[in-house]
Design a protein around this motif. Structure first.
Motif, PDB file in Angstrom:
ATOM      1  N   SER A  66       0.833  -1.210   0.000  1.00 27.42           N
ATOM      2  CA  SER A  66       0.000   0.000   0.000  1.00 27.42           C
ATOM      3  C   SER A  66       0.866   1.258   0.000  1.00 27.42           C
ATOM      4  N   MET A  67       2.020   1.220   0.679  1.00 34.21           N
ATOM      5  CA  MET A  67       2.956   2.354   0.631  1.00 34.21           C
ATOM      6  C   MET A  67       3.467   2.564  -0.794  1.00 34.21           C
ATOM      7  N   LEU A  68       3.792   1.463  -1.470  1.00 31.89           N
ATOM      8  CA  LEU A  68       4.275   1.556  -2.848  1.00 31.89           C
ATOM      9  C   LEU A  68       3.183   2.111  -3.758  1.00 31.89           C
ATOM     10  N   VAL A  69       1.958   1.675  -3.541  1.00 31.46           N
ATOM     11  CA  VAL A  69       0.818   2.126  -4.343  1.00 31.46           C
ATOM     12  C   VAL A  69       0.601   3.629  -4.167  1.00 31.46           C
ATOM     13  N   ILE A  70       0.661   4.121  -2.933  1.00 31.07           N
ATOM     14  CA  ILE A  70       0.478   5.555  -2.675  1.00 31.07           C
ATOM     15  C   ILE A  70       1.567   6.367  -3.368  1.00 31.07           C
ATOM     16  N   THR A  71       2.806   5.877  -3.304  1.00 30.98           N
ATOM     17  CA  THR A  71       3.916   6.571  -3.966  1.00 30.98           C
ATOM     18  C   THR A  71       3.737   6.588  -5.476  1.00 30.98           C
ATOM     19  N   ASP A  72       3.290   5.465  -6.040  1.00 32.45           N
ATOM     20  CA  ASP A  72       3.031   5.412  -7.485  1.00 32.45           C
ATOM     21  C   ASP A  72       1.929   6.382  -7.891  1.00 32.45           C
ATOM     22  N   LEU A  73       0.895   6.481  -7.060  1.00 38.02           N
ATOM     23  CA  LEU A  73      -0.167   7.451  -7.337  1.00 38.02           C
ATOM     24  C   LEU A  73       0.388   8.868  -7.348  1.00 38.02           C
ATOM     25  N   ASP A  74       1.239   9.178  -6.379  1.00 38.36           N
ATOM     26  CA  ASP A  74       1.830  10.514  -6.317  1.00 38.36           C
ATOM     27  C   ASP A  74       2.713  10.791  -7.536  1.00 38.36           C
ATOM     28  N   LEU A  75       3.479   9.792  -7.968  1.00 36.98           N
ATOM     29  CA  LEU A  75       4.325   9.968  -9.154  1.00 36.98           C
ATOM     30  C   LEU A  75       3.473  10.229 -10.403  1.00 36.98           C
ATOM     31  N   SER A  76       2.381   9.487 -10.542  1.00 38.14           N
ATOM     32  CA  SER A  76       1.510   9.673 -11.713  1.00 38.14           C
ATOM     33  C   SER A  76       0.882  11.062 -11.707  1.00 38.14           C
ATOM     34  N   ILE A  77       0.381  11.477 -10.554  1.00 40.39           N
ATOM     35  CA  ILE A  77      -0.302  12.768 -10.460  1.00 40.39           C
ATOM     36  C   ILE A  77       0.670  13.931 -10.668  1.00 40.39           C
ATOM     37  N   SER A  78       1.923  13.747 -10.275  1.00 45.06           N
ATOM     38  CA  SER A  78       2.898  14.845 -10.383  1.00 45.06           C
ATOM     39  C   SER A  78       3.543  14.945 -11.760  1.00 45.06           C
ATOM     40  N   THR A  79       3.366  13.949 -12.623  1.00 41.72           N
ATOM     41  CA  THR A  79       4.046  13.972 -13.927  1.00 41.72           C
ATOM     42  C   THR A  79       3.088  13.969 -15.118  1.00 41.72           C
ATOM     43  N   ILE A  80       2.117  13.050 -15.141  1.00 39.04           N
ATOM     44  CA  ILE A  80       1.324  12.857 -16.353  1.00 39.04           C
ATOM     45  C   ILE A  80       0.459  14.067 -16.706  1.00 39.04           C
ATOM     46  N   PRO A  81      -0.181  14.771 -15.767  1.00 41.67           N
ATOM     47  CA  PRO A  81      -0.941  15.963 -16.176  1.00 41.67           C
ATOM     48  C   PRO A  81      -0.096  16.998 -16.911  1.00 41.67           C
ATOM     49  N   THR A  82       1.150  17.175 -16.474  1.00 39.79           N
ATOM     50  CA  THR A  82       2.036  18.110 -17.177  1.00 39.79           C
ATOM     51  C   THR A  82       2.318  17.622 -18.593  1.00 39.79           C
ATOM     52  N   ILE A  83       2.552  16.328 -18.744  1.00 42.18           N
ATOM     53  CA  ILE A  83       2.820  15.761 -20.071  1.00 42.18           C
ATOM     54  C   ILE A  83       1.594  15.904 -20.976  1.00 42.18           C
ATOM     55  N   LEU A  84       0.414  15.634 -20.431  1.00 39.59           N
ATOM     56  CA  LEU A  84      -0.811  15.773 -21.220  1.00 39.59           C
ATOM     57  C   LEU A  84      -1.035  17.228 -21.633  1.00 39.59           C
ATOM     58  N   GLY A  85      -0.691  18.171 -20.758  1.00 34.19           N
ATOM     59  CA  GLY A  85      -0.819  19.581 -21.105  1.00 34.19           C
ATOM     60  C   GLY A  85       0.058  19.960 -22.283  1.00 34.19           C
ATOM     61  N   ILE A  86       1.216  19.328 -22.386  1.00 28.43           N
ATOM     62  CA  ILE A  86       2.134  19.617 -23.487  1.00 28.43           C
ATOM     63  C   ILE A  86       1.558  19.123 -24.813  1.00 28.43           C
ATOM     64  N   TYR A  87       1.054  17.893 -24.815  1.00 33.98           N
ATOM     65  CA  TYR A  87       0.597  17.288 -26.068  1.00 33.98           C
ATOM     66  C   TYR A  87      -0.811  17.724 -26.463  1.00 33.98           C
TER      67      TYR A  87
END
Length: 311
Positions: A66-87
């Motif tokens: 569950s700790m790993l899952v929370i960290t993965d969620l944070d990584l996705s939220i902190s990176t992918i929206p910025t990438i989607l904004g670019i494209y």
């Protein structure tokens, strides 16, 4: 003239990078990023929900997961929206302060993920080497204390990055090598001496990433040695089965990270496309694949996920 303006910004802005030479299909390229984002959020949230609501899963192995899952969620939220904004919206500009905050969160979550993978390796080592004493060694209070220590460690060692970069003047072409901000990428655009930043980044790579990966490697060797000494073939396979998903998660996260670190420091003539692809794999693929790998290897967790979606 517009091309010059596109590459030379004032010193208060950076330009994030898209896949070069594919401007006509950037809208189509955004589609797989959308799917990665949706499935990463859905997969990790589902596992977190199941672990939280099922008392039988309140065990050390699943607490670490569950700790790993929370960290993965944070990584996705902190990176992918910025990438989607670019494209999707061609929003490549990012201010210095926003970039510094962005890289702080990315580096913090990445370092926390290293630590959690190390804790999970420690958990498997204790479970296999001392099965009778496992419940007395790995207790819930100890788990939460270790998790808190490693979270604070990731935040503490990432905190100097924004301050080390903020003292620079950026008078060169302010085009970054990725679709998000990284310390080793931003510091190369400074007009000043970056020796302190370079040494600090190298020190963290060796002392944190290198030490964590070495400890995981040693624990894996010791587990393999103990497993091979087990007389029963069935018990040997069962013990190895508990470690397969974790080893896959470690390789999936560490391999592109090491490759990216080597390219940034020594691969000056490397292809920009290779840097971009490795950067995407490093931060986007583990949050997508970890829920799948752990669900496939855990029969009980897989059954609970199926029941949730069937209902």
């Amino acid at each position: 003239m517009s091309a010059v303006n596109d590459t030379k910004l004032n010193s208060a802005m950076f330009l994030l990078t898209r896949i070069p030479g594919q401007e006509e299909v950037h809208l189509w390229i955004s589609i797989p990023f959308c799917f990665i984002y949706v499935f990463s959020i859905l997969g990790n949230s589902t596992i977190l929900f199941i672990i939280k609501t099922d008392p039988s899963l309140h065990e050390p192995m699943y607490i670490f997961l569950s700790m790993l899952v929370i960290t993965d969620l944070d990584l996705s939220i902190s990176t992918i929206p910025t990438i989607l904004g670019i494209y999707l919206f061609k929003s490549r500009e990012i201010s210095l302060d926003a970039c510094f905050a962005h890289l702080f969160f990315i580096h913090s979550f990445a370092l926390i993920e290293y630590s959690i993978l190390l804790l999970m390796a420690f958990d498997r080592f204790v479970a296999i080497s001392n099965p009778l004493r496992y419940t007395s060694i790995v207790t819930l209070p100890k788990i939460f204390k270790m998790g808190l220590v490693f979270v604070l460690r990731g935040v503490a060692v990432s905190s100097p990055f924004p301050f080390l970069l903020k003292r620079f003047q950026y008078c060169r072409v302010n085009v970054l090598s990725h679709s998000y901000c990284l310390h080793q990428d931003v510091m190369k655009l400074a007009c000043s001496d970056i020796t302190v930043n370079y040494i600090y980044g190298l020190f963290l790579t060796i002392s944190m990433d290198g030490l964590d990966s070495l400890l995981i490697y040693l624990s894996s060797l010791m587990i393999l040695r103990m497993v091979l000494s087990v007389a029963s073939h069935k018990e040997c396979l069962r013990a190895l089965n508990t470690c397969v998903s974790h080893l896959c998660a470690v390789l999936l996260f560490y391999t592109p990270d090491i490759g990216l670190a080597l390219i940034h420091r020594f691969g000056k003539s490397s292809s920009p496309l290779l840097q971009i692809v490795l950067g995407y794999i490093y931060l986007l693929i583990p949050p997508l694949m970890n829920p799948i790998m752990y669900s496939v290897k855990s029969k009980y967790l897989r059954g609970r996920i199926i029941r949730v979606f069937v209902k």
